[in-house]
Design a protein around this motif. Structure first.
Motif, PDB file in Angstrom:
ATOM      1  N   VAL A 288     -17.219   7.865  67.391  1.00 50.32           N
ATOM      2  CA  VAL A 288     -16.315   8.620  68.245  1.00 50.32           C
ATOM      3  C   VAL A 288     -17.119   9.293  69.344  1.00 50.32           C
ATOM      4  O   VAL A 288     -18.303   9.597  69.177  1.00 50.32           O
ATOM      5  CB  VAL A 288     -15.511   9.681  67.462  1.00 50.32           C
ATOM      6  N   ALA A 289     -16.474   9.512  70.462  1.00 50.57           N
ATOM      7  CA  ALA A 289     -17.122  10.221  71.556  1.00 50.57           C
ATOM      8  C   ALA A 289     -17.424  11.652  71.126  1.00 50.57           C
ATOM      9  O   ALA A 289     -16.654  12.267  70.382  1.00 50.57           O
ATOM     10  CB  ALA A 289     -16.221  10.218  72.789  1.00 50.57           C
ATOM     11  N   LEU A 290     -18.554  12.151  71.582  1.00 52.38           N
ATOM     12  CA  LEU A 290     -18.970  13.510  71.248  1.00 52.38           C
ATOM     13  C   LEU A 290     -17.845  14.516  71.498  1.00 52.38           C
ATOM     14  O   LEU A 290     -17.617  15.428  70.696  1.00 52.38           O
ATOM     15  CB  LEU A 290     -20.205  13.872  72.076  1.00 52.38           C
ATOM     16  N   GLU A 291     -17.114  14.334  72.572  1.00 57.97           N
ATOM     17  CA  GLU A 291     -16.051  15.262  72.948  1.00 57.97           C
ATOM     18  C   GLU A 291     -14.995  15.405  71.858  1.00 57.97           C
ATOM     19  O   GLU A 291     -14.382  16.466  71.715  1.00 57.97           O
ATOM     20  CB  GLU A 291     -15.393  14.777  74.241  1.00 57.97           C
ATOM     21  N   PHE A 292     -14.799  14.344  71.068  1.00 58.08           N
ATOM     22  CA  PHE A 292     -13.737  14.346  70.066  1.00 58.08           C
ATOM     23  C   PHE A 292     -14.274  14.447  68.639  1.00 58.08           C
ATOM     24  O   PHE A 292     -13.532  14.205  67.679  1.00 58.08           O
ATOM     25  CB  PHE A 292     -12.890  13.079  70.204  1.00 58.08           C
ATOM     26  N   ALA A 293     -15.531  14.820  68.483  1.00 58.03           N
ATOM     27  CA  ALA A 293     -16.162  14.826  67.165  1.00 58.03           C
ATOM     28  C   ALA A 293     -16.036  16.155  66.431  1.00 58.03           C
ATOM     29  O   ALA A 293     -16.399  16.241  65.254  1.00 58.03           O
ATOM     30  CB  ALA A 293     -17.639  14.461  67.290  1.00 58.03           C
ATOM     31  N   GLY A 294     -15.523  17.176  67.076  1.00 56.61           N
ATOM     32  CA  GLY A 294     -15.412  18.478  66.438  1.00 56.61           C
ATOM     33  C   GLY A 294     -14.639  18.429  65.144  1.00 56.61           C
ATOM     34  O   GLY A 294     -13.587  17.802  65.048  1.00 56.61           O
TER      35      GLY A 294
ATOM     36  N   THR B  70     -22.756  16.575  57.388  1.00 55.72           N
ATOM     37  CA  THR B  70     -22.533  17.819  58.126  1.00 55.72           C
ATOM     38  C   THR B  70     -21.128  17.838  58.726  1.00 55.72           C
ATOM     39  O   THR B  70     -20.713  16.878  59.379  1.00 55.72           O
ATOM     40  CB  THR B  70     -23.561  17.977  59.258  1.00 55.72           C
ATOM     41  N   VAL B  71     -20.418  18.922  58.505  1.00 57.72           N
ATOM     42  CA  VAL B  71     -19.143  19.133  59.179  1.00 57.72           C
ATOM     43  C   VAL B  71     -19.442  19.671  60.570  1.00 57.72           C
ATOM     44  O   VAL B  71     -20.153  20.666  60.724  1.00 57.72           O
ATOM     45  CB  VAL B  71     -18.255  20.128  58.408  1.00 57.72           C
ATOM     46  N   LEU B  72     -18.912  19.006  61.586  1.00 57.61           N
ATOM     47  CA  LEU B  72     -19.271  19.338  62.963  1.00 57.61           C
ATOM     48  C   LEU B  72     -18.434  20.513  63.466  1.00 57.61           C
ATOM     49  O   LEU B  72     -17.542  20.382  64.293  1.00 57.61           O
ATOM     50  CB  LEU B  72     -19.106  18.106  63.851  1.00 57.61           C
ATOM     51  N   GLY B  73     -18.781  21.687  62.940  1.00 56.45           N
ATOM     52  CA  GLY B  73     -18.184  22.919  63.427  1.00 56.45           C
ATOM     53  C   GLY B  73     -18.793  23.326  64.751  1.00 56.45           C
ATOM     54  O   GLY B  73     -19.616  22.611  65.337  1.00 56.45           O
ATOM     55  N   PHE B  74     -18.409  24.498  65.234  1.00 54.37           N
ATOM     56  CA  PHE B  74     -18.822  24.889  66.588  1.00 54.37           C
ATOM     57  C   PHE B  74     -20.327  25.038  66.729  1.00 54.37           C
ATOM     58  O   PHE B  74     -20.891  24.727  67.772  1.00 54.37           O
ATOM     59  CB  PHE B  74     -18.088  26.154  67.043  1.00 54.37           C
ATOM     60  N   ARG B  75     -21.038  25.475  65.688  1.00 50.80           N
ATOM     61  CA  ARG B  75     -22.500  25.589  65.797  1.00 50.80           C
ATOM     62  C   ARG B  75     -23.149  24.213  65.758  1.00 50.80           C
ATOM     63  O   ARG B  75     -24.068  23.928  66.525  1.00 50.80           O
ATOM     64  CB  ARG B  75     -23.031  26.475  64.667  1.00 50.80           C
ATOM     65  N   ALA B  76     -22.679  23.359  64.847  1.00 49.86           N
ATOM     66  CA  ALA B  76     -23.256  22.023  64.748  1.00 49.86           C
ATOM     67  C   ALA B  76     -23.011  21.204  66.006  1.00 49.86           C
ATOM     68  O   ALA B  76     -23.840  20.358  66.375  1.00 49.86           O
ATOM     69  CB  ALA B  76     -22.686  21.293  63.529  1.00 49.86           C
ATOM     70  N   MET B  77     -21.901  21.452  66.690  1.00 47.94           N
ATOM     71  CA  MET B  77     -21.620  20.699  67.915  1.00 47.94           C
ATOM     72  C   MET B  77     -22.641  20.989  68.994  1.00 47.94           C
ATOM     73  O   MET B  77     -22.951  20.114  69.814  1.00 47.94           O
ATOM     74  CB  MET B  77     -20.212  21.004  68.406  1.00 47.94           C
ATOM     75  N   VAL B  78     -23.189  22.188  69.010  1.00 43.38           N
ATOM     76  CA  VAL B  78     -24.247  22.508  69.979  1.00 43.38           C
ATOM     77  C   VAL B  78     -25.466  21.626  69.720  1.00 43.38           C
ATOM     78  O   VAL B  78     -26.034  21.024  70.635  1.00 43.38           O
ATOM     79  CB  VAL B  78     -24.608  24.007  69.905  1.00 43.38           C
ATOM     80  N   ALA B  79     -25.867  21.540  68.460  1.00 47.36           N
ATOM     81  CA  ALA B  79     -27.023  20.710  68.116  1.00 47.36           C
ATOM     82  C   ALA B  79     -26.735  19.233  68.378  1.00 47.36           C
ATOM     83  O   ALA B  79     -27.613  18.487  68.832  1.00 47.36           O
ATOM     84  CB  ALA B  79     -27.405  20.926  66.656  1.00 47.36           C
ATOM     85  N   ALA B  80     -25.497  18.800  68.102  1.00 45.10           N
ATOM     86  CA  ALA B  80     -25.145  17.399  68.337  1.00 45.10           C
ATOM     87  C   ALA B  80     -25.267  17.053  69.811  1.00 45.10           C
ATOM     88  O   ALA B  80     -25.799  15.996  70.173  1.00 45.10           O
ATOM     89  CB  ALA B  80     -23.731  17.128  67.833  1.00 45.10           C
ATOM     90  N   ALA B  81     -24.787  17.924  70.666  1.00 43.38           N
ATOM     91  CA  ALA B  81     -24.898  17.675  72.106  1.00 43.38           C
ATOM     92  C   ALA B  81     -26.349  17.739  72.556  1.00 43.38           C
ATOM     93  O   ALA B  81     -26.783  16.955  73.417  1.00 43.38           O
ATOM     94  CB  ALA B  81     -24.053  18.682  72.873  1.00 43.38           C
ATOM     95  N   ALA B  82     -27.125  18.636  71.958  1.00 43.42           N
ATOM     96  CA  ALA B  82     -28.535  18.759  72.339  1.00 43.42           C
ATOM     97  C   ALA B  82     -29.328  17.515  71.986  1.00 43.42           C
ATOM     98  O   ALA B  82     -30.372  17.241  72.593  1.00 43.42           O
ATOM     99  CB  ALA B  82     -29.157  19.975  71.649  1.00 43.42           C
ATOM    100  N   ALA B  83     -28.839  16.733  71.026  1.00 44.35           N
ATOM    101  CA  ALA B  83     -29.523  15.492  70.665  1.00 44.35           C
ATOM    102  C   ALA B  83     -29.438  14.454  71.769  1.00 44.35           C
ATOM    103  O   ALA B  83     -30.112  13.427  71.713  1.00 44.35           O
ATOM    104  CB  ALA B  83     -28.930  14.922  69.375  1.00 44.35           C
ATOM    105  N   ASP B  84     -28.598  14.708  72.768  1.00 47.07           N
ATOM    106  CA  ASP B  84     -28.448  13.834  73.939  1.00 47.07           C
ATOM    107  C   ASP B  84     -27.871  12.477  73.550  1.00 47.07           C
ATOM    108  O   ASP B  84     -28.376  11.428  73.942  1.00 47.07           O
ATOM    109  CB  ASP B  84     -29.787  13.671  74.662  1.00 47.07           C
ATOM    110  N   VAL B  85     -26.782  12.524  72.751  1.00 46.31           N
ATOM    111  CA  VAL B  85     -26.067  11.300  72.390  1.00 46.31           C
ATOM    112  C   VAL B  85     -24.628  11.419  72.881  1.00 46.31           C
ATOM    113  O   VAL B  85     -24.047  12.506  72.893  1.00 46.31           O
ATOM    114  CB  VAL B  85     -26.082  11.055  70.866  1.00 46.31           C
ATOM    115  N   ALA B  86     -24.062  10.314  73.274  1.00 45.88           N
ATOM    116  CA  ALA B  86     -22.695  10.315  73.796  1.00 45.88           C
ATOM    117  C   ALA B  86     -21.662  10.044  72.714  1.00 45.88           C
ATOM    118  O   ALA B  86     -20.502  10.427  72.847  1.00 45.88           O
ATOM    119  CB  ALA B  86     -22.546   9.268  74.906  1.00 45.88           C
ATOM    120  N   THR B  87     -22.073   9.354  71.637  1.00 45.42           N
ATOM    121  CA  THR B  87     -21.162   9.053  70.542  1.00 45.42           C
ATOM    122  C   THR B  87     -21.831   9.394  69.220  1.00 45.42           C
ATOM    123  O   THR B  87     -23.066   9.409  69.111  1.00 45.42           O
ATOM    124  CB  THR B  87     -20.749   7.565  70.518  1.00 45.42           C
TER     125      THR B  87
END
Length: 395
Positions: free
Chosen positions: A23-29, A148-165
């Protein structure tokens, strides 16, 4: 009929994660990672300033005051890393690349500015205010483990990994079938003699979404065998999990299980020795899970919280057992002795304790909205006084 603990064991045994999907990062929350997430690069990629200030060489501050020309300006986002000539400084901002040759960043609050020069009069102290390259994480580091459940804190780290999906566990697709000739769509019941608003499926749908499901359909059905069988066939084609409300008892129009018989229904349990919710049942047909909830609103929502919530959570990749995290709490009101079935009283958190609701009727809907915990009472448990402790579950 089986006891509650055995029923939960069977639910947890079924609550295994579904397959993965991208899924796209935008919709992974709020989704659950199916595999560990690795960083594509270092963070930061080069040494950067942790403060707004001036990058300097220590050798140029051995004698104070020191007036140094500003040779470079480094904003965040500058692509190149400048070099700092001896006897000069660089104006730098938070996140800006630290020039080669710099030993520290002096915060701007203790530096004077005179045109194109900076005046250093105060010893800068021990802090260097530089974030070294890779000091947060390095390329290839696992930033978030699988599960990992992609809550609001984990989403920061997910985006920092520089991945789009992201690879996440697929959400269980749920179809809810509300059965009963007496049911009308809310907004139409008063105009339909003999009917009541169909309310249960709305609560079940909200609960299903809360615990990680994708509700793809919510259908209201009459107690007509051919209509029910057709709805069962369609739901089995669409869903991973089907929730049937009503039709679970022994009346002449209780067809909830019979509607799945042509599709090879195998019951895992058919009744549970609990109150409310004894008619709850669980099975499998055509490779799909089916759970049947009672038709009375409170019975349906209590059993949904006890059985459906952990089942959905597990299918969605979460820790199913943690959805039944009972904890002790002091009672603010007395509880009478329990009968021969394990009972789940509805209560409300008040003044640091829990109070039982005044009505425990399985058809009550107004009181249901006031409950925020379930109080577990073992069969034949003795009466409890205010101040005694009981096990509760967030509801």
């Amino acid at each position: 009929m089986i006891d509650f603990d055995e029923a939960i064991r069977l639910i947890l045994n079924a609550a295994r994660p579904l397959g993965a999907e991208a899924v796209a990062l935008e919709f992974a929350g709020e989704r659950v990672l199916a595999e560990g997430l690795k960083a594509r690069g270092d963070a930061p990629r080069t040494a950067v300033s942790a403060m707004d200030g001036y990058a300097v060489r220590d050798a140029d501050l051995t004698t104070l005051p020191a007036r140094l020309p500003i040779a470079e300006v480094a904003f965040a986002g500058r692509a190149d890393v400048p070099s700092l000539p001896a006897g000069s400084c660089a104006r730098i901002f938070t996140g800006g690349p630290v020039p080669h040759g710099s030993d520290r960043v002096v915060v701007q609050e203790i530096v004077g500015r005179y045109g194109d020069d900076a005046l250093f009069e105060t010893t800068p102290g021990d802090g260097r205010h530089i974030r070294a390259a890779g000091s947060d994480f390095a390329s290839g580091d696992v930033l978030l483990p699988a599960g990992t459940v992609l809550g609001f804190r984990a989403m920061v780290a997910a985006a920092a990994a520089d991945v789009a999906t992201l690879s996440v566990v697929r959400r269980p697709r749920v179809v809810i079938l509300g059965t009963g000739d007496e049911l009308a769509e809310p907004g139409q019941a008063l105009e339909t003699p003999g009917s009541i608003p169909e309310s249960v499926s709305f609560g079940v749908a909200a609960l299903a979404r809360q615990y990680g499901a994708e509700v793809i359909a919510r259908r209201r059905l009459p107690d007509t065998p051919d209509r029910l069988e057709a709805a069962a066939r369609q739901a089995l084609d669409e869903a991973d999990l089907i929730v049937v409300t009503g039709g679970a008892s022994v009346g002449e129009k209780d067809f909830a299980r019979a509607m799945f018989a042509p599709f090879g229904l195998k019951l895992i349990f058919s009744k549970v020795a609990i109150k409310p919710g004894k008619p709850v049942w669980f099975g499998r047909a055509n490779g799909k899970w089916i759970i049947g909830l009672p038709g009375n609103p409170t019975s349906a929502i209590v059993t949904a919280r006890l059985f459906l919530a952990p089942l959905i959570a597990g299918l969605a990749g979460r820790d199913a057992a943690s959805m039944l995290d009972w904890r002790p709490m002091s009672l603010t009101t007395a509880l009478k002795a329990c009968g021969d079935r394990e009972t789940f009283e509805r209560g409300r958190l008040i003044d640091g304790g829990v109070a039982i609701l005044g009505t425990q009727d399985s058809g009550s809907q107004k009181a249901l909205a006031s409950a925020d915990v379930l109080i577990r009472r073992r069969s034949a448990a003795p009466a409890l006084a205010a101040g005694d402790t009981a096990d509760i579950l967030d509801f």
